[in-house]
Scaffold this motif. Structure first.
Motif, PDB file in Angstrom:
ATOM      1  N   TYR A  28      -8.972  13.430   0.663  1.00 22.74           N
ATOM      2  CA  TYR A  28      -7.750  13.004  -0.022  1.00 22.74           C
ATOM      3  C   TYR A  28      -7.644  13.597  -1.417  1.00 22.74           C
ATOM      4  CZ  TYR A  28     -10.943   9.804  -2.355  1.00 22.74           C
ATOM      5  OH  TYR A  28     -11.982   9.284  -3.077  1.00 22.74           O
TER       6      TYR A  28
ATOM      7  N   ALA B 290      -6.260   7.659  -5.529  1.00 25.54           N
ATOM      8  CA  ALA B 290      -6.737   6.394  -4.967  1.00 25.54           C
ATOM      9  C   ALA B 290      -5.643   5.725  -4.113  1.00 25.54           C
ATOM     10  CB  ALA B 290      -7.188   5.452  -6.079  1.00 25.54           C
ATOM     11  N   ALA B 291      -4.381   5.850  -4.534  1.00 21.75           N
ATOM     12  CA  ALA B 291      -3.262   5.299  -3.758  1.00 21.75           C
ATOM     13  C   ALA B 291      -3.087   6.067  -2.456  1.00 21.75           C
ATOM     14  CB  ALA B 291      -1.977   5.328  -4.577  1.00 21.75           C
TER      15      ALA B 291
ATOM     16  N   GLU C  35      -6.160   5.508   4.745  1.00 22.29           N
ATOM     17  CA  GLU C  35      -7.051   4.542   5.411  1.00 22.29           C
ATOM     18  C   GLU C  35      -6.245   3.559   6.256  1.00 22.29           C
ATOM     19  OE1 GLU C  35     -10.858   4.148   2.382  1.00 22.29           O
ATOM     20  OE2 GLU C  35      -9.071   2.957   1.952  1.00 22.29           O
ATOM     21  N   ALA C  36      -5.194   2.990   5.677  1.00 25.70           N
ATOM     22  CA  ALA C  36      -4.377   2.007   6.399  1.00 25.70           C
ATOM     23  C   ALA C  36      -3.699   2.645   7.603  1.00 25.70           C
ATOM     24  CB  ALA C  36      -3.335   1.391   5.457  1.00 25.70           C
TER      25      ALA C  36
ATOM     26  N   LYS D 258      -5.741   4.895  -0.014  1.00 27.64           N
ATOM     27  CA  LYS D 258      -5.388   3.598   0.593  1.00 27.64           C
ATOM     28  C   LYS D 258      -4.393   3.775   1.733  1.00 27.64           C
ATOM     29  CE  LYS D 258      -6.251   0.619  -3.367  1.00 27.64           C
ATOM     30  NZ  LYS D 258      -5.661  -0.291  -4.343  1.00 27.64           N
TER      31      LYS D 258
ATOM     32  N   ILE E 189       0.839  -1.200   0.000  1.00 28.31           N
ATOM     33  CA  ILE E 189       0.000   0.000   0.000  1.00 28.31           C
ATOM     34  C   ILE E 189       0.876   1.253   0.000  1.00 28.31           C
ATOM     35  CG2 ILE E 189      -1.633   1.344   1.405  1.00 28.31           C
ATOM     36  CD1 ILE E 189      -2.933  -1.313   2.181  1.00 28.31           C
TER      37      ILE E 189
ATOM     38  N   SER F 158     -14.627  11.240   1.508  1.00 28.99           N
ATOM     39  CA  SER F 158     -15.304   9.940   1.452  1.00 28.99           C
ATOM     40  C   SER F 158     -16.777  10.101   1.848  1.00 28.99           C
ATOM     41  CB  SER F 158     -14.600   8.935   2.367  1.00 28.99           C
ATOM     42  OG  SER F 158     -14.656   9.380   3.715  1.00 28.99           O
TER      43      SER F 158
END
Length: 171
Positions: free
Chosen positions: A108, A148-149, A155-156, A152, A37, A101
């Protein structure tokens, strides 16, 4: 073999090698983020390093590749129910066009993002704190990454902060 053919063969061989000579970390200053990720946000280079700094109630982490900051993160308290877009706006490179989101937990773009950290009960962490803990991620350099990266990674990172013990720390 002619000199031209040899040059071409060497060029093809060098292009097939990975331009990242370092191993992508499995964590960002102790907060676990899977390498697969994190990898898309880190540039080519030879060496990766990190350093952390806590000051004025903010814990920051800087991930550098070849001594240039490639990614930075922060963990910081804000007043309860502060909108995520407001948190993101305080991140360098964030702007009003950043995506939010559907659950309004993350903001983001290709330059970075912010996320609301879900701690069990923040009122038990520090009796003087009536707020929420947020994380930010900022992509270093002048180029943007794939949004999108970035999502991720934020989120992680945001999801892993409680397991790293950061919710119990009085920043």
């Amino acid at each position: 073999m002619s000199l031209g053919a040899l040059s071409c063969a060497l060029l093809i061989a060098s292009c097939s090698e990975s331009a990242k000579e370092y191993e992508t970390p499995q964590a960002v200053c102790g907060v676990k983020v899977p390498a697969e990720i994190l990898d898309p946000l880190l540039p080519e280079g030879e060496k990766v390093s990190e350093r952390s700094k806590t000051a004025s109630g903010v814990k920051r982490c800087y991930v550098s590749v070849d001594d240039k900051v490639a990614l930075s993160t922060s963990i910081e308290w804000y007043e309860a129910d502060t909108p995520i877009a407001e948190i993101a706006s305080k991140t360098v490179g964030a702007g009003p066009e950043d995506k939010v989101s559907t659950d309004k937990r993350y903001s983001y773009s290709g330059k970075g993002g912010a996320g609301l950290i879900r701690c069990e009960d923040s009122s038990q962490i520090d009796k003087d704190v009536d707020g929420d803990l947020y994380a930010t991620v900022r992509v270093g350099g002048d180029d943007s990454a794939d949004a999108a990266a970035v999502l991720k990674v934020i989120e992680a990172y945001t999801d892993a902060v409680p397991a790293a013990g950061e919710c119990e720390v009085d920043l």
